[in-house]
Design a protein around this motif. Structure first.
Motif, PDB file in Angstrom:
ATOM      1  N   ASP B  37       1.759 112.299  35.125  1.00 18.47           N
ATOM      2  CA  ASP B  37       0.971 112.386  36.362  1.00 18.47           C
ATOM      3  C   ASP B  37       1.294 111.242  37.294  1.00 18.47           C
ATOM      4  O   ASP B  37       1.419 111.413  38.507  1.00 18.47           O
ATOM      5  CB  ASP B  37      -0.535 112.338  36.039  1.00 18.47           C
ATOM      6  N   LEU B  38       1.432 110.060  36.715  1.00 19.49           N
ATOM      7  CA  LEU B  38       1.704 108.886  37.544  1.00 19.49           C
ATOM      8  C   LEU B  38       3.012 109.031  38.293  1.00 19.49           C
ATOM      9  O   LEU B  38       3.074 108.831  39.506  1.00 19.49           O
ATOM     10  CB  LEU B  38       1.743 107.626  36.668  1.00 19.49           C
ATOM     11  N   PHE B  39       4.073 109.412  37.583  1.00 19.81           N
ATOM     12  CA  PHE B  39       5.374 109.519  38.249  1.00 19.81           C
ATOM     13  C   PHE B  39       5.407 110.682  39.234  1.00 19.81           C
ATOM     14  O   PHE B  39       6.036 110.603  40.289  1.00 19.81           O
ATOM     15  CB  PHE B  39       6.496 109.615  37.216  1.00 19.81           C
ATOM     16  N   THR B  40       4.724 111.767  38.889  1.00 16.97           N
ATOM     17  CA  THR B  40       4.614 112.892  39.831  1.00 16.97           C
ATOM     18  C   THR B  40       3.955 112.424  41.117  1.00 16.97           C
ATOM     19  O   THR B  40       4.404 112.731  42.218  1.00 16.97           O
ATOM     20  CB  THR B  40       3.779 114.022  39.209  1.00 16.97           C
ATOM     21  N   LYS B  41       2.869 111.660  40.943  1.00 14.18           N
ATOM     22  CA  LYS B  41       2.152 111.151  42.112  1.00 14.18           C
ATOM     23  C   LYS B  41       3.054 110.259  42.960  1.00 14.18           C
ATOM     24  O   LYS B  41       3.088 110.365  44.182  1.00 14.18           O
ATOM     25  CB  LYS B  41       0.946 110.350  41.616  1.00 14.18           C
ATOM     26  N   ILE B  42       3.790 109.387  42.288  1.00 15.84           N
ATOM     27  CA  ILE B  42       4.684 108.485  43.024  1.00 15.84           C
ATOM     28  C   ILE B  42       5.691 109.290  43.845  1.00 15.84           C
ATOM     29  O   ILE B  42       5.957 108.973  45.002  1.00 15.84           O
ATOM     30  CB  ILE B  42       5.417 107.536  42.054  1.00 15.84           C
ATOM     31  N   TRP B  43       6.215 110.358  43.259  1.00 17.23           N
ATOM     32  CA  TRP B  43       7.202 111.155  43.975  1.00 17.23           C
ATOM     33  C   TRP B  43       6.557 111.927  45.109  1.00 17.23           C
ATOM     34  O   TRP B  43       7.040 111.928  46.235  1.00 17.23           O
ATOM     35  CB  TRP B  43       7.903 112.111  43.008  1.00 17.23           C
ATOM     36  N   GLU B  44       5.432 112.583  44.818  1.00 18.38           N
ATOM     37  CA  GLU B  44       4.825 113.452  45.832  1.00 18.38           C
ATOM     38  C   GLU B  44       4.260 112.675  47.001  1.00 18.38           C
ATOM     39  O   GLU B  44       4.224 113.169  48.119  1.00 18.38           O
ATOM     40  CB  GLU B  44       3.734 114.312  45.177  1.00 18.38           C
ATOM     41  N   LYS B  45       3.786 111.458  46.742  1.00 14.80           N
ATOM     42  CA  LYS B  45       3.256 110.691  47.852  1.00 14.80           C
ATOM     43  C   LYS B  45       4.310 109.780  48.459  1.00 14.80           C
ATOM     44  O   LYS B  45       4.004 108.979  49.337  1.00 14.80           O
ATOM     45  CB  LYS B  45       2.075 109.846  47.382  1.00 14.80           C
ATOM     46  N   ASP B  46       5.518 109.891  47.946  1.00 10.95           N
ATOM     47  CA  ASP B  46       6.628 109.128  48.511  1.00 10.95           C
ATOM     48  C   ASP B  46       6.324 107.624  48.547  1.00 10.95           C
ATOM     49  O   ASP B  46       6.524 106.951  49.545  1.00 10.95           O
ATOM     50  CB  ASP B  46       6.930 109.620  49.940  1.00 10.95           C
ATOM     51  N   MET B  47       5.802 107.110  47.427  1.00 12.46           N
ATOM     52  CA  MET B  47       5.477 105.685  47.381  1.00 12.46           C
ATOM     53  C   MET B  47       6.743 104.867  47.200  1.00 12.46           C
ATOM     54  O   MET B  47       7.675 105.294  46.523  1.00 12.46           O
ATOM     55  CB  MET B  47       4.551 105.405  46.193  1.00 12.46           C
ATOM     56  N   LYS B  48       6.722 103.683  47.804  1.00  4.32           N
ATOM     57  CA  LYS B  48       7.895 102.801  47.660  1.00  4.32           C
ATOM     58  C   LYS B  48       7.667 101.889  46.453  1.00  4.32           C
ATOM     59  O   LYS B  48       6.866 100.959  46.518  1.00  4.32           O
ATOM     60  CB  LYS B  48       8.075 101.945  48.929  1.00  4.32           C
ATOM     61  N   VAL B  49       8.299 102.203  45.345  1.00  8.91           N
ATOM     62  CA  VAL B  49       8.140 101.386  44.145  1.00  8.91           C
ATOM     63  C   VAL B  49       9.514 100.883  43.696  1.00  8.91           C
ATOM     64  O   VAL B  49      10.424 101.674  43.430  1.00  8.91           O
ATOM     65  CB  VAL B  49       7.480 102.201  43.011  1.00  8.91           C
ATOM     66  N   ASP B  50       9.628  99.596  43.608  1.00 13.73           N
ATOM     67  CA  ASP B  50      10.898  98.979  43.199  1.00 13.73           C
ATOM     68  C   ASP B  50      10.933  98.863  41.682  1.00 13.73           C
ATOM     69  O   ASP B  50      10.032  98.294  41.078  1.00 13.73           O
ATOM     70  CB  ASP B  50      11.010  97.595  43.856  1.00 13.73           C
ATOM     71  N   HIS B  51      11.992  99.353  41.062  1.00 13.57           N
ATOM     72  CA  HIS B  51      11.973  99.405  39.605  1.00 13.57           C
ATOM     73  C   HIS B  51      12.088  98.029  38.962  1.00 13.57           C
ATOM     74  O   HIS B  51      11.782  97.869  37.781  1.00 13.57           O
ATOM     75  CB  HIS B  51      13.075 100.330  39.066  1.00 13.57           C
ATOM     76  N   LEU B  52      12.509  97.034  39.740  1.00 17.47           N
ATOM     77  CA  LEU B  52      12.613  95.693  39.175  1.00 17.47           C
ATOM     78  C   LEU B  52      11.377  94.851  39.512  1.00 17.47           C
ATOM     79  O   LEU B  52      10.858  94.131  38.685  1.00 17.47           O
ATOM     80  CB  LEU B  52      13.862  94.983  39.714  1.00 17.47           C
ATOM     81  N   LYS B  53      10.905  94.970  40.769  1.00 15.56           N
ATOM     82  CA  LYS B  53       9.877  94.038  41.213  1.00 15.56           C
ATOM     83  C   LYS B  53       8.457  94.554  41.047  1.00 15.56           C
ATOM     84  O   LYS B  53       7.512  93.784  41.085  1.00 15.56           O
ATOM     85  CB  LYS B  53      10.079  93.722  42.701  1.00 15.56           C
ATOM     86  N   ASP B  54       8.284  95.852  40.897  1.00 20.39           N
ATOM     87  CA  ASP B  54       6.923  96.385  40.939  1.00 20.39           C
ATOM     88  C   ASP B  54       6.363  96.785  39.583  1.00 20.39           C
ATOM     89  O   ASP B  54       5.589  97.723  39.477  1.00 20.39           O
ATOM     90  CB  ASP B  54       6.891  97.603  41.882  1.00 20.39           C
ATOM     91  N   LYS B  55       6.742  96.055  38.529  1.00 22.56           N
ATOM     92  CA  LYS B  55       6.262  96.415  37.195  1.00 22.56           C
ATOM     93  C   LYS B  55       4.740  96.384  37.130  1.00 22.56           C
ATOM     94  O   LYS B  55       4.100  97.326  36.674  1.00 22.56           O
ATOM     95  CB  LYS B  55       6.813  95.415  36.166  1.00 22.56           C
ATOM     96  N   ALA B  56       4.173  95.277  37.592  1.00 23.03           N
ATOM     97  CA  ALA B  56       2.712  95.134  37.490  1.00 23.03           C
ATOM     98  C   ALA B  56       2.003  96.263  38.232  1.00 23.03           C
ATOM     99  O   ALA B  56       0.974  96.782  37.787  1.00 23.03           O
ATOM    100  CB  ALA B  56       2.291  93.779  38.035  1.00 23.03           C
ATOM    101  N   LEU B  57       2.590  96.674  39.386  1.00 22.91           N
ATOM    102  CA  LEU B  57       1.996  97.753  40.174  1.00 22.91           C
ATOM    103  C   LEU B  57       1.953  99.047  39.367  1.00 22.91           C
ATOM    104  O   LEU B  57       0.939  99.748  39.340  1.00 22.91           O
ATOM    105  CB  LEU B  57       2.811  97.962  41.457  1.00 22.91           C
ATOM    106  N   LEU B  58       3.039  99.342  38.663  1.00 26.75           N
ATOM    107  CA  LEU B  58       3.091 100.542  37.842  1.00 26.75           C
ATOM    108  C   LEU B  58       2.012 100.514  36.760  1.00 26.75           C
ATOM    109  O   LEU B  58       1.303 101.495  36.551  1.00 26.75           O
ATOM    110  CB  LEU B  58       4.452 100.663  37.166  1.00 26.75           C
ATOM    111  N   TYR B  59       1.902  99.374  36.082  1.00 32.58           N
ATOM    112  CA  TYR B  59       0.906  99.275  35.028  1.00 32.58           C
ATOM    113  C   TYR B  59      -0.507  99.429  35.594  1.00 32.58           C
ATOM    114  O   TYR B  59      -1.375 100.058  35.009  1.00 32.58           O
ATOM    115  CB  TYR B  59       1.025  97.932  34.282  1.00 32.58           C
ATOM    116  N   LYS B  60      -0.699  98.832  36.781  1.00 34.94           N
ATOM    117  CA  LYS B  60      -2.024  98.920  37.403  1.00 34.94           C
ATOM    118  C   LYS B  60      -2.354 100.368  37.748  1.00 34.94           C
ATOM    119  O   LYS B  60      -3.460 100.852  37.488  1.00 34.94           O
ATOM    120  CB  LYS B  60      -2.060  98.033  38.670  1.00 34.94           C
ATOM    121  N   MET B  61      -1.388 101.079  38.343  1.00 34.56           N
ATOM    122  CA  MET B  61      -1.651 102.468  38.729  1.00 34.56           C
ATOM    123  C   MET B  61      -1.904 103.328  37.503  1.00 34.56           C
ATOM    124  O   MET B  61      -2.792 104.185  37.495  1.00 34.56           O
ATOM    125  CB  MET B  61      -0.472 103.030  39.540  1.00 34.56           C
ATOM    126  N   ALA B  62      -1.136 103.074  36.449  1.00 35.64           N
ATOM    127  CA  ALA B  62      -1.340 103.826  35.220  1.00 35.64           C
ATOM    128  C   ALA B  62      -2.732 103.551  34.671  1.00 35.64           C
ATOM    129  O   ALA B  62      -3.435 104.463  34.230  1.00 35.64           O
ATOM    130  CB  ALA B  62      -0.274 103.438  34.188  1.00 35.64           C
TER     131      ALA B  62
END
Lengths: 266, 160
Positions: B37-62
């Motif tokens: 669901d999280l990754f689907t949301k990221i794709w559908e809402k076209d969020m800008k997530v950097d795979h190196l710098k945004d680790k904490a953001l991913l964990y927070k959203m999850a």
């Protein structure tokens, strides 16, 4: 020993499987320009949903009011040609935009209706609801006093109890709060107010004085006159002094001019 | 975000995210669903997530997705299915012992406060260094140390 554990959840699908089953097709549908249309499409959907809600909501809500002050009478035609006459100090509201769907009015005070034949027509007051199909009737609802008189046609009155009235019948709330039906001899007297003639049959003097005050738009003070019951009439052609004298004389009372209007004294 | 960028993000972090959710609920299906669901949301809402710098953001959203899904539910935690022992041969005569040990570990972890447990699992269960844990959970290294101490105290008390 505790250093040697590893946690390996048993996934039903591997990461690659999930990608090919779900994300492969999800991502291939969209390319850069389409993303903004998706967002635009979403906005449009919200907008049209809101517009549809408004289109239904506004007619359902838009209400027109008719108000009469003391000393005023008002006649008015409803959208279907039905006619309403408001007595003094009365208020009526209805929703013109959905009149064709629902002929419903709310009122307080006194009003006479001539309803064109058609879909159900209802009059709601704080004391009860009157439903008719095509008929002439008078509704009086002030404070706790509620009286519905059917001149012609059929009328359903709903309050504490339900009754159906035909020609020359009147329903009113008795002292126990329940509806009572009675035959009326000269029903035109009930709506004589429309021609500025006022008839009272066994009416508490209080109510008579209130109606006089209402019709002439003059303050009238009184105290302790509940027990007096009056039968008689007056015409608005007469001056208020004359009317008050006529009405109070039988009880040994008289009107006296006061600062605001009149006072009833012994 | 282009499709390629998104795939990189997915490849880098999908497993880590679902493991993290697993640490919080001990339900592998649920964890996979939430990660998906999280990754689907990221794709559908076209969020800008950097795979190196945004680790904490991913964990927070999850974490947010998890919390909103689990708002009213009380979960019973059971990690026995995922516990594996290294350096210990699981020979037939030791199987009952292993089962009992698994159960003990699972119970002990279930008792830990959630933050302690998650930190412990990221460290011992996944092999992350303290500074890596600190980065993902957006906390200080001292906090990580504190939680680890708490976890080890509980384990020692329960297992020895």
């Amino acid at each position: 020993m505790k250093e040697d554990i590893k946690i390996n959840p048993k996934w039903s699908k591997s990461k690659e499987e999930i990608w090919s089953e779900h994300f492969e097709t999800l991502t291939s549908k969209e390319s850069e320009p389409l993303v903004s249309t998706v967002r635009f499409g979403r906005y449009m959907r919200y907008l049209s949903a809101a517009a549809i809600v408004l289109i239904f909501l506004i007619p359902a809500i838009y209400t027109r009011s008719l108000v009469t002050k003391k000393g005023e009478h008002l006649s008015f035609n409803l959208p279907d040609g039905s006619m309403v006459s408001l007595n003094a100090e009365s208020k009526m509201t209805y929703k013109p935009l959905i009149w064709w769907v629902n002929r419903a009015v709310k009122m307080d005070g006194e009003a006479y209706f001539e309803v064109k034949r058609g879909a159900k027509f209802s009059v709601s007051t704080e004391n009860g609801v009157v439903k008719v199909l095509g008929t002439k009737f008078n509704v009086f609802s002030r404070g706790e006093i509620f009286s519905v008189s059917c001149i012609s046609g059929r009328v359903e009155v709903r309050s504490d109890g339900v009754v159906v009235l035909e020609n020359n019948k009147r329903a009113f709330l008795g002292s126990d709060g329940k509806l009572i039906v009675e035959q009326v001899q000269e029903i035109e007297k009930i709506i004589s107010w429309r021609t500025d003639l006022f008839y009272f049959t066994e009416t508490p003097l209080e109510d008579v004085i209130d109606e006089i005050s209402r019709q002439y738009n003059i303050d009238i003070e009184y105290s302790d006159i509940n027990s007096y019951i009056y039968t008689g009439n007056f015409s608005k052609e007469s001056s208020i002094e004359t009317v008050l004298e006529i009405v109070t004389l039988p009880f040994g009372l008289k009107p006296e001019k006061s600062q605001k209007g009149y006072k009833i004294v012994r | 975000m282009t499709r390629t960028e998104f795939k990189t993000l997915f490849d880098t972090h999908f497993d880590a995210i679902r493991r993290y959710i697993y640490y919080r609920c001990s339900d592998s299906e649920l964890a996979s669903d939430i990660a998906q669901d999280l990754f689907t949301k990221i794709w559908e809402k076209d969020m800008k997530v950097d795979h190196l710098k945004d680790k904490a953001l991913l964990y927070k959203m999850a974490s947010d997705l998890f919390v909103s899904k689990m708002r009213r539910k009380k979960v019973e935690l059971n990690y026995s299915n995922s516990i594996e022992f290294e350096n210990i041969s699981e020979s037939p005569d030791k199987i009952v012992e292993m089962e009992q040990l698994r159960a003990k570990y699972s119970q002990s972890m279930a008792k830990m406060p959630e933050k302690t447990r998650v930190t412990f699992l990221l460290s011992r269960g996944e092999g992350l260094k303290y500074h890596e844990i600190a980065e993902r959970l957006n906390i200080g290294i001292k906090a990580v140390e504190k939680r680890m101490n708490g976890a080890l105290t509980i384990l020692r008390r329960d297992l020895l």
